[in-house]
Design an enzyme around this catalytic site. Sequence first.
Site, short mmCIF file in Angstrom:
data_model
loop_
_atom_site.label_atom_id
_atom_site.label_comp_id
_atom_site.label_asym_id
_atom_site.label_seq_id
_atom_site.Cartn_x
_atom_site.Cartn_y
_atom_site.Cartn_z
N GLY A 19 7.97 -15.26 -4.65
CA GLY A 19 9.30 -14.92 -5.16
C GLY A 19 9.67 -14.04 -3.81
N GLY A 22 15.54 -8.22 -2.31
CA GLY A 22 16.04 -7.27 -1.41
C GLY A 22 14.96 -7.05 0.20
CB VAL A 26 6.44 -11.35 -4.42
CG1 VAL A 26 5.40 -11.28 -6.04
CG2 VAL A 26 7.25 -10.24 -5.19
CG ASP A 135 16.50 -1.09 -8.27
OD1 ASP A 135 17.73 -1.94 -9.28
OD2 ASP A 135 16.18 -2.47 -7.69
#
Length: 741
Positions: A19, A22, A26, A135
């Site tokens: 993955g 921004g 990962v 977030d």
Amino acid sequence: MLNPGMILSNRYEIIELIGTGGMSEVYKAKCHVLNRYVAIKVLKPEFSSDVNFVTKFRIEAQSAAGLSHPNIVNVYDVGEDNGIYYIVMELVEGITLKEYIQEKGRLKSDEAINIAIQIAQGLEVAHQNHTIHRDIKPQNIIVSKNGGIKVTDFGIARAASSNTMTANAMGSVHYISPEQARGGFSDERSDIYSLGITMYEMVTGHVPFEGENNVAVALMHIQGEMISPREYYPDIPTSLEKIILKCTQKKAERRYLTASALIADLKRVQANPDIDCVVVPPIVPSSPTVEMTSDEMKAIKEGRQMNEPVLDEEDLEPEEHPEDTPIIPPSKFDNLFDDDDDEEDDEEELRQPEDDDDAELDELDPKLKKIIMISSIAVVVIIAILVALLISKIAGFKLFSGKKDTTDTPTTTEATESTDDTDENSDASTDDVTTSEQATIPMVNVVGLYKTAAEEELKKAGFTNYTFETKKDNDVQEGYVISQSVDEGTAVSADEEIVVTVSEGKEDKEVPDVRGYSDDQATTLLTEAGFTVTHGYEYDDTVEKNYVINQSPEAKTMQPEGSTVKIIVSNGKEVQDVPVPNLVGKTEKEAESLLSDAGLVGNPSHAYSNDVKAGKVISQEIDADSKVEEGSTIKYVISDGPETVSYTVKFTGAITNAGYDFEAAGNVSVTVSYTIGDATYKIYSGAAGEESFPLDIGGADSISGLSEDSGTFTVMITDSEGQDVTSSFNTSGLSASFTKE
């Protein structure tokens, strides 16, 4: 980007990229120390090179590592290897909630509530440990393969919030709280707002605010009104809609104050979607500061005092100005004042091209800069006043009277003695002056605040003589301030008696007696009387199923309107579990008798069996000795013996000439037969000339009553001399089709 096989810190082997976001990428990796698979989040180079960001990131990630909960992705380690900064986390197999919503279009209400509870439970633990996520969005929620929900990215969001707010640093602006969009202080309620937006997307399939750029979306969070979820989908329970709308209030104090309170309401709605348990606190002023009037604002902008007349250019030349009036030049912060004339300018200033999103988001909170500047000026003024008072005291002047203090120290014994006679009067005179000159404080507005918050505001303002009294109120929620004895803005002394009235909740009403009513009737009666209904269930040998056995509080007692009444509903007579008897091999009559003795009901069916004698039980649906409720129906199968089947065969196809010379050798004799088991059936026999080919056998009679469904063709073709010439003809087109009779 890291390559597979790379080792970080001599411990973590990179396996694959799983993955990217921004600020980070990962990877799936293997920890060779503990021999387990982990997820490693690696900061992108543009953030790794920022020393301040990395420092903040490490501190916050280490703090997040202290969080342990089933709904939080565990953080195992934080490290650095040759300028590569990373955090090691629990590897969760699954997809993000964003992907899950996109796959389903939108989620059903019960599923959305279940997911929201799990997210809130993770936030609850984080908030209790003084960790704010900042977030929360579907991209940071993982739906594991077993259906569990995990919140990830604690720490990295806090680190990002310390930098300039950009699309890369803070993720999608579609979930940001109004206070974050302004650049102001954020706390637990900011996470609750973002969770509310996430719930909105779960039940509708889309976010509430869309715009041409990030700034436009941020403005909508600050001042835009979202469309109610039920306007899109009326099947959404009203109670769930109210929870979402309470989470997404513009003012933080009107949201859920804690994740625990949110979880409590979600669980109530999960148990009873029709319940009305959500209460939004009344509007609270955003600041106790007295707002400036438009005239005062205009005076500040024009650089004049309030009482100074406005002069035209003809009356006063630009260089002329009264000597006693300070000239206040236009401030670069003038556009921060929210007067009517500047609203359109403020909005226009925030509408910039998409390429300038990062810079524009930095300008979302110039008010914070203004507050800091004004606070600094206020501190300087206060210090100046204190210094002036100190100097005047030392010099023997009273600052406010402009006269020198006449109570100088006496220089003779006579003077001292004469003043002794007037000490008492002097003290009284001094007390009067002190009282008359005592500073006053403008009264703050505490109406709409919770009692503890109101008390805090009064203390902060400097008031010392305030008391709280309570009274019933049908409109104000229990514990919130209804009124205050001194109006907002009124100047009073610090010890002025102030009475604050706090709501005790709604007026008491008599609870109806609903015992003996059906569940639906009882619920209707209590609801119409103004109470909230919850249910409990019990077995009862005397009360019919779905009728009310008892209630709490008791009937005819006085209870606050809107309070909860629990009704106990009968499940009917308690049913005992009984073992299922073994029916296999029994006759139908024997099976019926066994089931009846056990308190069960039989439901037989029939089937052919080559192994079980006709009339005996072949099988039963529920295994013998299994426990079922008394009165349950048990299905079982009775044998009809072996199945007798007969078939009919039909023939198709044709024999074609493959090279036989009829002119030279003459006509032929054709015989076609079909063998099934031990029996052979003649299909065609006769002489055939050249004109007979292709020779169609489709007209042959079908054969019925066959016990088998397969056989073989036999074709014999001889010439006029009896020679076998079958090989000169093609017989592969012949076929037989069987059907069950």
